[in-house]
Design an enzyme around this catalytic site. Sequence first.
Site, PDB file in Angstrom:
ATOM      1  N   HIS A 361       0.830  -1.204   0.000  1.00 50.09           N
ATOM      2  CA  HIS A 361       0.000   0.000   0.000  1.00 50.09           C
ATOM      3  C   HIS A 361       0.866   1.257   0.000  1.00 50.09           C
ATOM      4  O   HIS A 361       0.665   2.163  -0.821  1.00 50.09           O
ATOM      5  CB  HIS A 361      -0.903  -0.028   1.236  1.00 50.09           C
ATOM      6  CG  HIS A 361      -1.771   1.179   1.409  1.00 50.09           C
ATOM      7  ND1 HIS A 361      -3.128   1.150   1.182  1.00 50.09           N
ATOM      8  CD2 HIS A 361      -1.486   2.447   1.807  1.00 50.09           C
ATOM      9  CE1 HIS A 361      -3.636   2.357   1.425  1.00 50.09           C
ATOM     10  NE2 HIS A 361      -2.656   3.160   1.811  1.00 50.09           N
ATOM     11  N   GLU A 362       1.850   1.308   0.908  1.00 49.39           N
ATOM     12  CA  GLU A 362       2.654   2.530   1.040  1.00 49.39           C
ATOM     13  C   GLU A 362       3.557   2.754  -0.169  1.00 49.39           C
ATOM     14  O   GLU A 362       3.680   3.879  -0.666  1.00 49.39           O
ATOM     15  CB  GLU A 362       3.479   2.489   2.325  1.00 49.39           C
ATOM     16  CG  GLU A 362       2.678   2.349   3.595  1.00 49.39           C
ATOM     17  CD  GLU A 362       1.527   3.332   3.717  1.00 49.39           C
ATOM     18  OE1 GLU A 362       1.559   4.389   3.067  1.00 49.39           O
ATOM     19  OE2 GLU A 362       0.583   3.037   4.460  1.00 49.39           O
ATOM     20  N   HIS A 365       1.676   4.271  -2.966  1.00 49.93           N
ATOM     21  CA  HIS A 365       1.488   5.726  -2.880  1.00 49.93           C
ATOM     22  C   HIS A 365       2.609   6.439  -3.641  1.00 49.93           C
ATOM     23  O   HIS A 365       2.384   7.473  -4.274  1.00 49.93           O
ATOM     24  CB  HIS A 365       1.471   6.189  -1.430  1.00 49.93           C
ATOM     25  CG  HIS A 365       0.114   6.153  -0.789  1.00 49.93           C
ATOM     26  ND1 HIS A 365      -0.991   6.765  -1.349  1.00 49.93           N
ATOM     27  CD2 HIS A 365      -0.312   5.589   0.370  1.00 49.93           C
ATOM     28  CE1 HIS A 365      -2.040   6.577  -0.560  1.00 49.93           C
ATOM     29  NE2 HIS A 365      -1.660   5.872   0.489  1.00 49.93           N
ATOM     30  N   GLU A 385      -6.105   6.750  -2.477  1.00 43.57           N
ATOM     31  CA  GLU A 385      -6.105   5.707  -1.445  1.00 43.57           C
ATOM     32  C   GLU A 385      -6.503   4.351  -2.025  1.00 43.57           C
ATOM     33  O   GLU A 385      -5.917   3.323  -1.687  1.00 43.57           O
ATOM     34  CB  GLU A 385      -7.054   6.081  -0.305  1.00 43.57           C
ATOM     35  CG  GLU A 385      -6.408   6.890   0.789  1.00 43.57           C
ATOM     36  CD  GLU A 385      -5.276   6.141   1.470  1.00 43.57           C
ATOM     37  OE1 GLU A 385      -5.453   4.964   1.841  1.00 43.57           O
ATOM     38  OE2 GLU A 385      -4.204   6.730   1.617  1.00 43.57           O
ATOM     39  N   HIS A 447      -9.958   7.904   3.013  1.00 44.07           N
ATOM     40  CA  HIS A 447      -9.908   6.478   3.301  1.00 44.07           C
ATOM     41  C   HIS A 447     -11.299   5.844   3.209  1.00 44.07           C
ATOM     42  O   HIS A 447     -11.415   4.634   3.015  1.00 44.07           O
ATOM     43  CB  HIS A 447      -9.318   6.231   4.686  1.00 44.07           C
ATOM     44  CG  HIS A 447      -7.920   6.710   4.841  1.00 44.07           C
ATOM     45  ND1 HIS A 447      -7.619   7.971   5.310  1.00 44.07           N
ATOM     46  CD2 HIS A 447      -6.726   6.129   4.548  1.00 44.07           C
ATOM     47  CE1 HIS A 447      -6.303   8.124   5.331  1.00 44.07           C
ATOM     48  NE2 HIS A 447      -5.737   7.029   4.872  1.00 44.07           N
TER      49      HIS A 447
END
Length: 718
Positions: A361-362, A365, A385, A447
Amino acid sequence: MNRKTALASAVAAALTLGTVMVASAQSPALASGTTASGAGFRATTEAGRAADLDRAAKDAGALAKTLGLGPDERLVAKDVLVDNDGARHVRYDRTYRGLPVVGGDLVVHYAKNGKTTSTTWAHEGAIKVAGVTPKLSGQDAKATAERSAKHVKQARTTSLDSSQLVVWAVGKVPVLAYRSTVTGSGEAGAASREAVLVDAGSGAVLDQYELEQTIGGTGNGVNVGQVSIETSQGGSGYTLTDALHGSTVVYDSYNSPQSNPAQNARTFSKSSNSWGNGSTSSRESAAVDASYGLAKTWDFYKNTFNRSGIRNDGRGAPAYVHVDNQLLNAFYDDSCFCMSFGDGSSQNGNIPLTALDVSGHEMSHGVTAATANLNYSGESGGLNEATSDIFGTMVEFYAGNSTDPGDYYIGEKLNMGNGYLRRMDNPAADGSSLSCYSSRAGQVDVHYSSGIANHFFYLTAEGTGAKTIGGLPHNGTPCNGDSFGGIGKDKAAAIWYRALTTYMTSTTNYSSARTATLQAAADLYGANSQERYIVSKAWAAVSIGTALPDPGTGNPSPSPSPTSSPTGNPNPGGNALVNGGFEQGATGWTQSANDITNSTQQQAHGGSWYAWMMGYGSTASETLSQNNVAVPSTGSPKLTFWLKVTTQESGSTAYDTLKVSANGQTLATYSNANASAGYVQKTVDLSAFRGQTVNLQFTGQEDAYLSTIFLIDDVNVG
């Protein structure tokens, strides 16, 4: 280097690059080695990418003139993707008199013969502002940012915060603005940071959003089991430096503040090449999780999309574990090109936030920042997101780790009360996320609005109905009662990645995301493909648009009406128009631009949604229409609507116009000469169309100089 399957073999390997086994009772599962289509893109080398960017930079001046940009504007090459057939997609950022233009990015598409085919704009056309000398001082902008911050409490300006002059082009009328940052207590912890955009002329707040793009203010910790990780040897010992994945280094932050995770950071180093003990009693264990997760994320992007690292340049981003104290969070920060992982808190049993899907996920980004750079607020923030949720999930599937099998739950390894952070199959199950599109999508936390795209992706991949995936129950429940099968997660991911990197820009909203994914599906599988059809079905199933005709039958596939509407009856009070007040967004309307909005830059007549037409200050035209409007067959039918006109023009000459037509026949014309302080109700006689079904259309036209804005709301036919 080949992966080892025994700890003894790994430790004995006296190589500069070490492949190491770390302690656990379970054996690793091999990641899928299948190479996908690369979403239609060629693989590239670091030198090849640099050459492509150099070519794009050299073309920038002539291209700016071709696109009609003004003499004060410059294009800055950011990224180049080349299709398998040689077609190119070149992404540019924009500056105005040397100032960054927020929302000024664009993608130019070239055919394989080098000819320009189209351009995807965040803000179409030339940028014009009155000047670049602010009325507001930078200090005043900082003070406004501190007073106005809504994502952090007790906002203050620290030595890490700044106030930068920019051109804000996210709205239709670009303005000079300050992008100020503040620090305070927020979702990302005690030192959370927020960006606040302040109009440099009026002092009005234009936008605000979190700077740390996080997993959502909650955390997870997971023991990934006995896994292979890449290390490097130097001198008499080893370090957690992964030279096979861009020389990614995992550091022990030693509880440095999240605002500066490198402050006390140290490298993990030791004489032996065996790391961690599978529990939090060893500081190495969280680092093993992070190293493994980031390597799997790198491999996923490389082997699936031919992408070499976050910025496609072969460079790894540093990662910091053990950040801050009691930090129930993990985040990517593009300003330091780094990732940070907290150790959790008493809320989740102090489990480090180094889960496999969190790492994916990170790092994703970062991929978004390097490509579409979706603004981290409003609908684009929800898409930002969702992109990380989508690819974090795909990394989990790709890794094939038996301790954490692939599924569509986000953070299912979190030690949290409901057993997960978010669910892609049923976002609303957490009590906050949106499963279906509504007028709230641009107003809720990003989110939570991400749930719409997460739900779309799940339905595209898996279809409707109940099933068990990764040992967990899933139920793809559409918002419109439809039923259909999916195209598989790999095809769905290829479509989303191509849409993100080729057709999305910083200002993409949900309606534009639908357009982008449909184009991406057409590129990869054909305009009449089943894949593109299912994409349209999945968007309709989350209340965005309608399904395309079924390519198998050539007939339109009906999209069942929603069983319930979050905003009430779209056709109330005998109004022949669907959604005449725009409170259901674009439902019922066809728009040539993103005219229907709930932007706070202007005010609606009723509710929060309205149509904003024109306001470019340059030659442009737009249309907003609704088909199959049944004009009443009795009485004196009429069209009524509320109109507000603001203009930079002067005098009574009609330079910029708004025309109302039915079946192509112009019934009324309004212009800059109709400027008003507020909304004025307008009435148009429809007696000539009594009993007929018509196409009702608003057409805006603007000349090359000065802007006129037409705001339309509460449209009624009766």
